[in-house]
Design a protein around this motif. Structure first.
Motif, PDB file in Angstrom:
ATOM      1  N   SER A  51       0.827  -1.204   0.000  1.00  0.00           N
ATOM      2  CA  SER A  51       0.000   0.000   0.000  1.00  0.00           C
ATOM      3  C   SER A  51       0.866   1.261   0.000  1.00  0.00           C
ATOM      4  O   SER A  51       1.792   1.381   0.812  1.00  0.00           O
ATOM      5  CB  SER A  51      -0.903   0.012   1.242  1.00  0.00           C
ATOM      6  N   PRO A  52       0.553   2.230  -0.867  1.00  0.00           N
ATOM      7  CA  PRO A  52       1.272   3.507  -0.845  1.00  0.00           C
ATOM      8  C   PRO A  52       1.040   4.310   0.438  1.00  0.00           C
ATOM      9  O   PRO A  52       1.750   5.278   0.707  1.00  0.00           O
ATOM     10  CB  PRO A  52       0.706   4.261  -2.064  1.00  0.00           C
ATOM     11  N   ALA A  53       0.038   3.897   1.218  1.00  0.00           N
ATOM     12  CA  ALA A  53      -0.259   4.618   2.462  1.00  0.00           C
ATOM     13  C   ALA A  53       0.858   4.496   3.491  1.00  0.00           C
ATOM     14  O   ALA A  53       0.854   5.187   4.506  1.00  0.00           O
ATOM     15  CB  ALA A  53      -1.569   4.099   3.057  1.00  0.00           C
ATOM     16  N   SER A  54       1.825   3.610   3.225  1.00  0.00           N
ATOM     17  CA  SER A  54       2.975   3.485   4.130  1.00  0.00           C
ATOM     18  C   SER A  54       3.987   4.614   3.913  1.00  0.00           C
ATOM     19  O   SER A  54       4.949   4.741   4.659  1.00  0.00           O
ATOM     20  CB  SER A  54       3.676   2.139   3.914  1.00  0.00           C
ATOM     21  N   VAL A  55       3.739   5.437   2.879  1.00  0.00           N
ATOM     22  CA  VAL A  55       4.634   6.538   2.537  1.00  0.00           C
ATOM     23  C   VAL A  55       4.072   7.845   3.081  1.00  0.00           C
ATOM     24  O   VAL A  55       2.882   8.143   2.904  1.00  0.00           O
ATOM     25  CB  VAL A  55       4.808   6.645   1.008  1.00  0.00           C
ATOM     26  N   LEU A  56       4.920   8.623   3.736  1.00  0.00           N
ATOM     27  CA  LEU A  56       4.536   9.953   4.207  1.00  0.00           C
ATOM     28  C   LEU A  56       5.259  10.996   3.360  1.00  0.00           C
ATOM     29  O   LEU A  56       6.491  11.097   3.400  1.00  0.00           O
ATOM     30  CB  LEU A  56       4.896  10.145   5.680  1.00  0.00           C
ATOM     31  N   ALA A  57       4.505  11.760   2.589  1.00  0.00           N
ATOM     32  CA  ALA A  57       5.075  12.849   1.801  1.00  0.00           C
ATOM     33  C   ALA A  57       5.066  14.116   2.654  1.00  0.00           C
ATOM     34  O   ALA A  57       4.009  14.526   3.157  1.00  0.00           O
ATOM     35  CB  ALA A  57       4.280  13.063   0.520  1.00  0.00           C
ATOM     36  N   ILE A  58       6.232  14.734   2.826  1.00  0.00           N
ATOM     37  CA  ILE A  58       6.367  15.906   3.705  1.00  0.00           C
ATOM     38  C   ILE A  58       6.629  17.145   2.852  1.00  0.00           C
ATOM     39  O   ILE A  58       7.606  17.209   2.106  1.00  0.00           O
ATOM     40  CB  ILE A  58       7.525  15.716   4.708  1.00  0.00           C
ATOM     41  N   THR A  59       5.759  18.123   2.975  1.00  0.00           N
ATOM     42  CA  THR A  59       5.932  19.395   2.273  1.00  0.00           C
ATOM     43  C   THR A  59       6.289  20.480   3.283  1.00  0.00           C
ATOM     44  O   THR A  59       5.546  20.701   4.245  1.00  0.00           O
ATOM     45  CB  THR A  59       4.657  19.800   1.521  1.00  0.00           C
ATOM     46  N   ILE A  60       7.424  21.126   3.059  1.00  0.00           N
ATOM     47  CA  ILE A  60       7.846  22.223   3.929  1.00  0.00           C
ATOM     48  C   ILE A  60       7.418  23.540   3.300  1.00  0.00           C
ATOM     49  O   ILE A  60       7.845  23.882   2.195  1.00  0.00           O
ATOM     50  CB  ILE A  60       9.378  22.216   4.140  1.00  0.00           C
ATOM     51  N   ASP A  61       6.551  24.245   3.997  1.00  0.00           N
ATOM     52  CA  ASP A  61       6.073  25.551   3.529  1.00  0.00           C
ATOM     53  C   ASP A  61       7.052  26.613   4.029  1.00  0.00           C
ATOM     54  O   ASP A  61       7.112  26.911   5.217  1.00  0.00           O
ATOM     55  CB  ASP A  61       4.660  25.798   4.073  1.00  0.00           C
ATOM     56  N   HIS A  62       7.816  27.204   3.098  1.00  0.00           N
ATOM     57  CA  HIS A  62       8.846  28.176   3.479  1.00  0.00           C
ATOM     58  C   HIS A  62       8.279  29.532   3.882  1.00  0.00           C
ATOM     59  O   HIS A  62       9.024  30.387   4.378  1.00  0.00           O
ATOM     60  CB  HIS A  62       9.851  28.348   2.339  1.00  0.00           C
ATOM     61  N   LYS A  63       7.014  29.747   3.645  1.00  0.00           N
ATOM     62  CA  LYS A  63       6.338  30.997   4.050  1.00  0.00           C
ATOM     63  C   LYS A  63       6.989  32.234   3.438  1.00  0.00           C
ATOM     64  O   LYS A  63       7.010  33.311   4.042  1.00  0.00           O
ATOM     65  CB  LYS A  63       6.336  31.127   5.583  1.00  0.00           C
ATOM     66  N   LEU A  64       7.523  32.093   2.222  1.00  0.00           N
ATOM     67  CA  LEU A  64       8.171  33.234   1.570  1.00  0.00           C
ATOM     68  C   LEU A  64       7.200  33.992   0.663  1.00  0.00           C
ATOM     69  O   LEU A  64       7.475  35.121   0.261  1.00  0.00           O
ATOM     70  CB  LEU A  64       9.376  32.754   0.744  1.00  0.00           C
ATOM     71  N   ARG A  65       6.080  33.344   0.311  1.00  0.00           N
ATOM     72  CA  ARG A  65       5.071  33.980  -0.526  1.00  0.00           C
ATOM     73  C   ARG A  65       3.707  33.817   0.129  1.00  0.00           C
ATOM     74  O   ARG A  65       3.458  32.840   0.836  1.00  0.00           O
ATOM     75  CB  ARG A  65       5.076  33.346  -1.920  1.00  0.00           C
ATOM     76  N   LYS A  66       2.816  34.745  -0.127  1.00  0.00           N
ATOM     77  CA  LYS A  66       1.498  34.719   0.504  1.00  0.00           C
ATOM     78  C   LYS A  66       0.735  33.446   0.159  1.00  0.00           C
ATOM     79  O   LYS A  66      -0.006  32.904   0.979  1.00  0.00           O
ATOM     80  CB  LYS A  66       0.686  35.942   0.058  1.00  0.00           C
ATOM     81  N   GLU A  67       0.933  32.995  -1.088  1.00  0.00           N
ATOM     82  CA  GLU A  67       0.152  31.840  -1.557  1.00  0.00           C
ATOM     83  C   GLU A  67       0.796  30.498  -1.215  1.00  0.00           C
ATOM     84  O   GLU A  67       0.254  29.447  -1.567  1.00  0.00           O
ATOM     85  CB  GLU A  67      -0.057  31.935  -3.070  1.00  0.00           C
ATOM     86  N   SER A  68       1.954  30.484  -0.534  1.00  0.00           N
ATOM     87  CA  SER A  68       2.686  29.231  -0.318  1.00  0.00           C
ATOM     88  C   SER A  68       1.901  28.227   0.536  1.00  0.00           C
ATOM     89  O   SER A  68       1.918  27.028   0.260  1.00  0.00           O
ATOM     90  CB  SER A  68       4.044  29.511   0.327  1.00  0.00           C
ATOM     91  N   SER A  69       1.180  28.703   1.554  1.00  0.00           N
ATOM     92  CA  SER A  69       0.421  27.786   2.428  1.00  0.00           C
ATOM     93  C   SER A  69      -0.717  27.125   1.661  1.00  0.00           C
ATOM     94  O   SER A  69      -0.969  25.920   1.806  1.00  0.00           O
ATOM     95  CB  SER A  69      -0.124  28.538   3.640  1.00  0.00           C
ATOM     96  N   GLN A  70      -1.381  27.908   0.831  1.00  0.00           N
ATOM     97  CA  GLN A  70      -2.480  27.370   0.027  1.00  0.00           C
ATOM     98  C   GLN A  70      -1.951  26.329  -0.957  1.00  0.00           C
ATOM     99  O   GLN A  70      -2.573  25.285  -1.177  1.00  0.00           O
ATOM    100  CB  GLN A  70      -3.170  28.519  -0.708  1.00  0.00           C
ATOM    101  N   GLU A  71      -0.782  26.607  -1.553  1.00  0.00           N
ATOM    102  CA  GLU A  71      -0.180  25.670  -2.496  1.00  0.00           C
ATOM    103  C   GLU A  71       0.198  24.363  -1.809  1.00  0.00           C
ATOM    104  O   GLU A  71       0.005  23.276  -2.356  1.00  0.00           O
ATOM    105  CB  GLU A  71       1.050  26.302  -3.139  1.00  0.00           C
ATOM    106  N   ALA A  72       0.759  24.475  -0.577  1.00  0.00           N
ATOM    107  CA  ALA A  72       1.158  23.278   0.164  1.00  0.00           C
ATOM    108  C   ALA A  72      -0.050  22.385   0.446  1.00  0.00           C
ATOM    109  O   ALA A  72       0.027  21.151   0.339  1.00  0.00           O
ATOM    110  CB  ALA A  72       1.844  23.672   1.467  1.00  0.00           C
ATOM    111  N   GLN A  73      -1.185  23.015   0.789  1.00  0.00           N
ATOM    112  CA  GLN A  73      -2.402  22.233   1.032  1.00  0.00           C
ATOM    113  C   GLN A  73      -2.908  21.587  -0.254  1.00  0.00           C
ATOM    114  O   GLN A  73      -3.376  20.447  -0.248  1.00  0.00           O
ATOM    115  CB  GLN A  73      -3.486  23.151   1.625  1.00  0.00           C
ATOM    116  N   ALA A  74      -2.791  22.314  -1.364  1.00  0.00           N
ATOM    117  CA  ALA A  74      -3.232  21.769  -2.657  1.00  0.00           C
ATOM    118  C   ALA A  74      -2.370  20.584  -3.070  1.00  0.00           C
ATOM    119  O   ALA A  74      -2.874  19.586  -3.607  1.00  0.00           O
ATOM    120  CB  ALA A  74      -3.183  22.865  -3.724  1.00  0.00           C
ATOM    121  N   ILE A  75      -1.071  20.683  -2.812  1.00  0.00           N
ATOM    122  CA  ILE A  75      -0.151  19.579  -3.111  1.00  0.00           C
ATOM    123  C   ILE A  75      -0.552  18.342  -2.317  1.00  0.00           C
ATOM    124  O   ILE A  75      -0.625  17.226  -2.845  1.00  0.00           O
ATOM    125  CB  ILE A  75       1.304  19.984  -2.789  1.00  0.00           C
TER     126      ILE A  75
END
Length: 538
Positions: A51-75
Motif C-alpha cells: 500500500s502507498p499509504a505506508s509513505v509519508l510525503a512531507i511538504t515544507i512551507d517556506h512561508k516566503l510567498r502569501k500563496e505558499s500555504s495554500q499551495e502546500a495544502q493543494a499539493i
C-alpha cells in the motif's frame, strides 16, 4: 526519455537490496522532481502488492510567498487523492527578524528544512527519507561547490599547505551521493533516535526524463517561481546559465563534469579505505579514548602515519571522530575547516624529530580546543606500526608519538545566553529529550511538589565559575575524597569550567542541584525527589 517502471525498479533494488522499508518519507516540494518520485514510488509499491499509504510525503512551507500555504495544502490534497500516500504540510519557522534576502539564505533555509524533516521523521519513527535529486542537481552542485572556492586564512596560495587544502576539497567534488546519512545531528541519543538515511533513486536520470514521465502519465506539478529566480540563490543563477547554453555545448560540459565527479569518487573511496585502516590501527592499540561526560577525545598518532598518510585521509579521520563532541548544529558542512589540522600535527612531529623535545601547546580550530605534545615510540609500538604499514625502511630513527587532547573550547557569551534552558519537570518522564549545547541530552522527572503544591521549575545552564563556585561550596561544603586530601567540590568546579559542563539550578530558590553529565549531589536529590537521565552523542 520517459522513466519506465522497470528502470525505476532497477534503481530501487540497487539501493534497497532487501526491498523498500515498511516506512518511508518523501521530501515533497510539489515540483516536477518530487512529484515524479512520489508517483513512481506509489506505482512501485502497488506493483509489489504493497500500500502507498505506508509513505509519508512531507511538504515544507517556506512561508516566503502569501500563496505558499495554500499551495502546500493543494499539493497534499492532490498526492493523497491521486497516489494514495499520506501527506503532512509543515510551515517553516524563521528566526524572528531574519532577513530572507541575505547571502546566507539558501544555507539557512536548507538547515531549517532538514531540521523540520528530521523532527517529523523522528516523531513518526521513519528512518528512510527519499528525495527527488536528479542528474541535473548533481551537475549544479558540482559547479556551485567549484565556484565557492573559499579562502583559508591559515596559509597563502603558494604554500605547500594550500595544496593539501585543495586536495581536501575532493570530498565536495564527489557531487551528490545516491545514499548518505542525514546531514544534521540527531535530536535524541541512541537508541531513542534511529539514524535517518537519505536516498536519491532518481540521481541517474535527467530532469527532462522526469518531465516527460509526468507529461505522459498526466501528473501535475507545481512550479515555484523562487526556484528559477537568479536573484534569490546562486543555484538558480547556475541553472539559468546552463539553460542558456547551446544544447551541444551544454551536453559536452555536463559530460565533463560527470566524468570529474566519477574520478573524485574513486579518489575518495581510496581515502576512506586509508582512513579506516589508520582508525582500526589506533583502536587496536588503544590510542583513541573518548570521555563522554566531559566531551573530550584523547588520541595518540605515530609521526610515521602523519608523514606518510594522505592529508585528506587524516583529516577525514579527525572529522569523523570529532563529530560526536562537536557543538555545531551543521557539522556535516564544515569538513574544510579542519584542512590545516594534520599539517599542524606534522610540524609538531618534525620539530620533535629535529630537536628531541617539544613543549605541550594548544591551538583552536572550529569550536574545538586541542592540546598536543610528543614523545618517542617504544620498540614494541614501533614493531606493531611496521608490521601494519611497513614504514621501517622510511626512516633512520625511532618515530614519534604525537599526543592530542581535544575538547570543546570554552563557551562564548552568546553560547552561554543561548544555552539557558528552563524546565517544567513533572512526575512522569518527558516525551522528548532536551538537547543541550548539541553535546548532551537530558530527561527529568520530579517526584515531589514544593510547599505551594506545585512541581519546582529548574534551569539547566552553563557553569560560570565567578558566580557559581562560591555558591556551590557554600551549599555543598568541602568534601574530601577517601584517602586523599582532595576537595572533590573544588575539583568538579574546575572541570565544569574547563569543559563547559552545565549545572542544574532551582529557579525559585537559586539552589544549585548538580552537574547532570558528571556529578549528582545525592542528599539534595533525595530531598527534592528529582531524577534525571543523560544521553550522549555517539
Amino acid at each position: 526519455m520517459m522513466i519506465t517502471p522497470q528502470q525505476f525498479s532497477t534503481s530501487i533494488r540497487s539501493l534497497f537490496p532487501n526491498g523498500l522499508p515498511s516506512k518511508l518519507a518523501i521530501a515533497l516540494s510539489g515540483g516536477v522532481d518530487s512529484m515524479c518520485l512520489t508517483y513512481l514510488v506509489s506505482q512501485y509499491l502497488k506493483n509489489q502488492g504493497m500500500s502507498p499509504a505506508s509513505v509519508l510525503a512531507i511538504t515544507i512551507d517556506h512561508k516566503l510567498r502569501k500563496e505558499s500555504s495554500q499551495e502546500a495544502q493543494a499539493i497534499g490534497k492532490y498526492v493523497t487523492n491521486t497516489f494514495g500516500v499520506k501527506h503532512l504540510s509543515y510551515p517553516l519557522q524563521w528566526p524572528k527578524g531574519y532577513d530572507t534576502s541575505s547571502n546566507n539564505f539558501e544555507h539557512s533555509a536548507r538547515i531549517l528544512r532538514y531540521r523540520a524533516i528530521r523532527d517529523i521523521c523522528g516523531e513518526k519513527d521513519i528512518t528512510n527519507l527519499l528525495t527527488g535529486h536528479t542528474r541535473d542537481d548533481n551537475i549544479e552542485t558540482y559547479i556551485l561547490r567549484s565556484l565557492r572556492e573559499p579562502r583559508n586564512p591559515y596559509f597563502s596560495e603558494d604554500s605547500r599547505s594550500y595544496g593539501r587544502y585543495l586536495a581536501n576539497r575532493v570530498f565536495g567534488q564527489c557531487g551528490i551521493k545516491s545514499q548518505s546519512k542525514f546531514p544534521l545531528r540527531d535530536n535524541a541519543p541512541p537508541p531513542s533516535f534511529n539514524k535517518i538515511m537519505v536516498t536519491r533513486p532518481l540521481l541517474e536520470f535527467s530532469k527532462s526524463d522526469l518531465m516527460e514521465t509526468c507529461k505522459n502519465e498526466n501528473i501535475r506539478w507545481f512550479e515555484d517561481p523562487t526556484n528559477v529566480d537568479p536573484e534569490i540563490t546562486e543555484r538558480n543563477k547556475i541553472r539559468n546559465d546552463l539553460k542558456e547554453m547551446q544544447p551541444e555545448v551544454r551536453k559536452e560540459k555536463e559530460q565533463q563534469i560527470l566524468g570529474r565527479i566519477q574520478r573524485s569518487n574513486g579518489l575518495v573511496d581510496n581515502y576512506h579505505h586509508e582512513k579506516n585502516m589508520i582508525h582500526e590501527f589506533l583502536k587496536q592499540n588503544y590510542w583513541i579514548t573518548k570521555n563522554r561526560e566531559i566531551s573530550s577525545i584523547s588520541m595518540k598518532i605515530p609521526s610515521d602515519i602523519l608523514f606518510h598518510s594522505t592529508s585528506p585521509a587524516l583529516n577525514r579521520l579527525f572529522f569523523d571522530l570529532l563529530e560526536s563532541i562537536s557543538p555545531s548544529t551543521d557539522y556535516h558542512y564544515k569538513f574544510l575547516k579542519l584542512s590545516n589540522l594534520s599539517e599542524d600535527l606534522m610540524s609538531s612531529a618534525l620539530s620533535f624529530e629535529a630537536e628531541g623535545v617539544i613543549s605541550p601547546s594548544e591551538f583552536l580550530n572550529m569550536s574545538f580546543k586541542y592540546k598536543k605534545s610528543s614523545k618517542r615510540l617504544s620498540l614494541t609500538q614501533e614493531q606493531k606500526l611496521d608490521e601494519t604499514f611497513g614504514y621501517i625502511n622510511c626512516r633512520h630513527n625511532r618515530g614519534t608519538l604525537v599526543e592530542i587532547e581535544i575538547s570543546r573550547q570554552k563557551m562564548s557569551r552568546n553560547d552561554i545566553q543561548r544555552e539557558h534552558k528552563c524546565l517544567a519537570v513533572l512526575e512522569e518522564w518527558s516525551d522528548h529529550w532536551i538537547d543541550y549545547d548539541n553535546r548532551f541530552y537530558f530527561k527529568f522527572k520530579e517526584n515531589k511538589r514544593d510547599d505551594s503544591g506545585y512541581y519546582p521549575n529548574y534551569v539547566i545552564r552553563p557553569f560560570e565559575i565567578r558566580q557559581d563556585k562560591g555558591r556551590i561550596k557554600n551549599q555543598w561544603g568541602t568534601k574530601k575524597s577517601e584517602g586523599k586530601n582532595v576537595d572533590i567540590t573544588d575539583a568538579v568546579c574546575k572541570m565544569a569550567n574547563k569543559y563547559s559542563i552545565p549545572i542544574l539550578e532551582n529557579i525559585k530558590t537559586g539552589q544549585v542541584i548538580g552537574f547532570p553529565p558528571l556529578y549528582m549531589h545525592e542528599p539534595v536529590l533525595k530531598e527534592l525527589g528529582l531524577e534525571w537521565q543523560v544521553g550522549y552523542r555517539e
